[in-house]
Design a protein around this motif. Structure first.
Motif, PDB file in Angstrom:
ATOM      1  N   MET A  95      -0.795   1.978  -6.294  1.00 45.29           N
ATOM      2  CA  MET A  95      -1.876   2.183  -5.320  1.00 45.29           C
ATOM      3  C   MET A  95      -2.837   3.246  -5.827  1.00 45.29           C
ATOM      4  SD  MET A  95      -3.632   2.006  -2.591  1.00 45.29           S
ATOM      5  CE  MET A  95      -2.702   0.673  -1.840  1.00 45.29           C
ATOM      6  N   PHE A 134      -1.922  -2.321   3.428  1.00 44.83           N
ATOM      7  CA  PHE A 134      -1.863  -1.952   2.017  1.00 44.83           C
ATOM      8  C   PHE A 134      -0.555  -2.499   1.445  1.00 44.83           C
ATOM      9  CE2 PHE A 134      -4.362   1.159   4.271  1.00 44.83           C
ATOM     10  CZ  PHE A 134      -5.477   1.331   3.470  1.00 44.83           C
ATOM     11  N   ASP A 135      -0.562  -2.780   0.168  1.00 45.07           N
ATOM     12  CA  ASP A 135       0.678  -3.215  -0.459  1.00 45.07           C
ATOM     13  C   ASP A 135       1.751  -2.142  -0.314  1.00 45.07           C
ATOM     14  OD1 ASP A 135      -0.765  -5.426  -1.136  1.00 45.07           O
ATOM     15  OD2 ASP A 135      -0.516  -5.228  -3.313  1.00 45.07           O
ATOM     16  N   THR A 139       0.139  -9.170   7.730  1.00 45.53           N
ATOM     17  CA  THR A 139       0.147  -9.057   6.266  1.00 45.53           C
ATOM     18  C   THR A 139       0.716 -10.325   5.641  1.00 45.53           C
ATOM     19  OG1 THR A 139       2.308  -7.979   6.378  1.00 45.53           O
ATOM     20  CG2 THR A 139       0.369  -6.549   6.316  1.00 45.53           C
ATOM     21  N   GLN A 163       3.406 -10.969   2.582  1.00 43.61           N
ATOM     22  CA  GLN A 163       4.294  -9.838   2.359  1.00 43.61           C
ATOM     23  C   GLN A 163       5.656 -10.113   3.003  1.00 43.61           C
ATOM     24  OE1 GLN A 163       3.078  -5.812   2.826  1.00 43.61           O
ATOM     25  NE2 GLN A 163       0.945  -6.178   2.259  1.00 43.61           N
ATOM     26  N   GLY A 180      -5.850  -8.875   0.930  1.00 41.40           N
ATOM     27  CA  GLY A 180      -4.518  -8.280   0.854  1.00 41.40           C
ATOM     28  C   GLY A 180      -4.508  -6.772   0.987  1.00 41.40           C
ATOM     29  N   ASP A 181      -5.303  -6.103   0.191  1.00 37.93           N
ATOM     30  CA  ASP A 181      -5.345  -4.644   0.157  1.00 37.93           C
ATOM     31  C   ASP A 181      -6.794  -4.243  -0.081  1.00 37.93           C
ATOM     32  OD1 ASP A 181      -5.303  -1.896  -0.830  1.00 37.93           O
ATOM     33  OD2 ASP A 181      -3.145  -2.131  -1.134  1.00 37.93           O
ATOM     34  N   SER A 200      -4.472  -6.670  -4.887  1.00 42.27           N
ATOM     35  CA  SER A 200      -3.211  -6.853  -4.185  1.00 42.27           C
ATOM     36  C   SER A 200      -2.358  -7.940  -4.826  1.00 42.27           C
ATOM     37  CB  SER A 200      -3.490  -7.215  -2.726  1.00 42.27           C
ATOM     38  OG  SER A 200      -2.307  -7.541  -2.041  1.00 42.27           O
ATOM     39  N   LYS A 201      -1.070  -7.816  -4.610  1.00 44.37           N
ATOM     40  CA  LYS A 201      -0.147  -8.886  -5.007  1.00 44.37           C
ATOM     41  C   LYS A 201      -0.103  -9.975  -3.948  1.00 44.37           C
ATOM     42  CE  LYS A 201       3.164  -5.887  -5.288  1.00 44.37           C
ATOM     43  NZ  LYS A 201       4.521  -5.283  -5.440  1.00 44.37           N
TER      44      LYS A 201
END
Length: 502
Positions: free
Chosen positions: A1, A184-185, A220, A223, A248-249, A254-255
């Motif tokens: 991050m 956030f991730d 999310t 996730q 995603g973020d 983001s993943k």
């Protein structure tokens, strides 16, 4: 991050609280930290200088210093006069308003019954302790605003609950607000948890004795455990609507990017949301950093409008509210963005959003103005008029919603005043087919300020006998606001994000 801004970008910005001029409206773009703000343009510098000139002249007439004058309603009027002097007549304001407090008092009384519902607001949880962000606050207290050290607070307190209440409910005409969040991730970066958002709703509404604050639950998708959190929200939190980021973020690649029209990931969620009666989803779109094609390579497309139409068509029971109106962050000075619009008649990503209702035959897609309105009003008022005009023309005036992204930019009052006074110039109306916005209390502006959101959130503005209900004038917050107004010097004129350093 990563941090809010990269290390390189941090060296290019300064805290808006101290580095930007304490004018009633910002004279340069203020970032909430999700993107790098462009430098103050030469035109914006002229606006700032003109505001100061008008403050000196009119302040002297009223026996006030420049600083005192700029905290008054006459000072707010002078700011819009300065904008018109530099940009042309976009704001409806008379020169007498800058020197006659009686006119401003009469105007305020005439707008006292206007319902304003801010559908995008934020504050930061007390226990947020990432040193990267707190380090910026510490640096601000040492270098940007020494008075903060005297007060014994860090600048981060400006983003917290107590100041949120002051800026939203006391220093602005906002009646009702929707408290939002961001995913956030790394969950430790969340500004507020879903539980904290709904507890704030309970606290404000119990204190006020009326419904003043609404709450999101952040979802999310993709996730681990996200659907379990949805089930918990439906059963326990009972949010007024949902919030999410298809990218995603917001601060780093983001993943977990996803699409609104992903039938396997999202359609089971829509089914649950509709069944629960919580059928409004607010989605962050746009507002990427200047180097998004590089820094968000492989995921930036998820911040565009590419996935909205099919999802809306497949799920007419859902309301899709597109935050920031999908406006792409400025990658150039505002004059260039305006020139591009004049040449093409299009606004990148925002025009794509405005065309969705006609292209897909849907009526359940809405545009929200948070940050996009604030930045375009400051950067180039005609561009702001073009943005609002484009959204209304494509989506209908009943599909544009008011949001300010406060408290990142301080009290939202200057944004409220900007929309109240904004008018699309006649030449733009004719050239682009835009409808006029009308005066401060026009039907168009009443719909944008709150009327359009009432149907989502079951807000009744009129009693059963069709008489006007008191606009939150009888609750505890209203009583305290009246006392505050009698004692206060005026709004702080502070902004709490970041501006490009000189």
């Amino acid at each position: 991050m990563s941090t809010w801004l990269s290390e390189r970008e941090q060296r290019l910005v300064a805290g808006a609280e101290a580095a930007s001029a304490a004018t009633p409206i910002p004279t340069q773009i203020v970032s909430n930290g999700e993107y790098l703000p462009p430098p103050q343009s030469e035109t914006q510098k002229k606006v700032e200088a003109r505001i100061n000139e008008l403050a000196d002249v009119n302040g002297k007439h009223l026996g006030l210093s420049r600083r005192q004058f700029l905290h008054t309603s006459c000072g707010m009027a002078a700011a819009f006069l300065a904008m018109n002097d530099i940009y042309g007549n976009v704001f409806q304001v008379a020169s007498a308003e800058a020197r006659e407090p009686e006119l401003m008092l009469a105007r305020a009384q005439g707008l006292a019954g206007q319902f304003i519902f801010d559908v995008q607001t934020h504050f930061v949880r007390d226990e947020f302790d990432h040193k990267e962000l707190l380090g910026l606050a510490d640096f601000a207290s040492q270098h940007w605003n020494p008075k903060m050290k005297e007060e014994g607070v860090s600048s981060l307190a400006r983003y917290k609950f107590q100041n949120y209440v002051k800026e939203i409910y006391y220093d602005s005409d906002t009646n009702m607000a929707l408290l939002s969040g961001a995913p956030f991730d790394d969950p430790s970066w969340w500004l507020l948890s879903n539980e904290q958002i709904v507890k704030a709703r309970e606290l404000i509404n119990d204190f006020a004795g009326s419904r003043r604050l609404l709450a999101h639950s952040v979802i999310t998708p993709k996730q681990p455990g996200w659907m379990e959190e949805v089930d918990k929200a439906i059963e326990v939190y009972k949010p007024d609507s949902w919030k999410s980021y298809t990218i995603g973020d917001p601060l780093a690649p983001s993943k977990f990017p996803w699409r609104l029209d992903d039938e396997q990931v999202m359609y089971p969620f829509y089914e649950k949301a509709v069944k629960a009666g919580i059928n409004t989803l607010c989605i962050h779109k746009g507002l990427l950093p200047p180097d998004y094609e590089k820094s968000f390579a492989g995921v930036w497309e998820y911040a565009t409008a590419w996935d909205i139409g099919k999802a809306a068509k497949d799920w007419p029971q859902m309301n899709f509210v597109i935050y920031h109106s999908a406006l792409r962050a400025f990658l150039e000075l505002p004059d260039k963005a305006w020139a591009e619009f004049e040449q093409t008649g299009r606004i990148q990503w925002a025009t794509d959003l405005a065309e969705i209702p006609q292209k897909f035959g849907v009526t359940n897609v809405y545009a929200e103005l948070g940050t996009s309105f604030a930045n375009s009003a400051v950067a180039h008022p005609k561009f702001c008029a073009a943005l609002v005009g484009t959204l209304i023309k494509g989506m209908g005036v009943d599909h544009v919603m008011w949001g300010t992204d406060s408290v990142w930019y301080g009290s939202p009052q200057w944004q409220i005043e900007a929309l109240r006074r904004l008018e699309i110039p006649e030449d733009m109306q004719k050239k682009y087919g835009f409808a006029p916005l009308g005066d401060a209390n026009s039907g168009v502006k009443q719909l944008i300020f709150g009327g359009n959101a009432t149907k989502f959130y079951k807000i009744r503005l009129k009693a059963a006998d069709n008489t006007r209900m008191p606009a939150f004038s009888a609750d505890r917050l209203a009583s305290l606001k009246n006392e505050y107004a009698l004692a206060a010097e005026g709004p702080s004129n502070l902004r709490y994000g970041y501006v490009r350093a000189a």
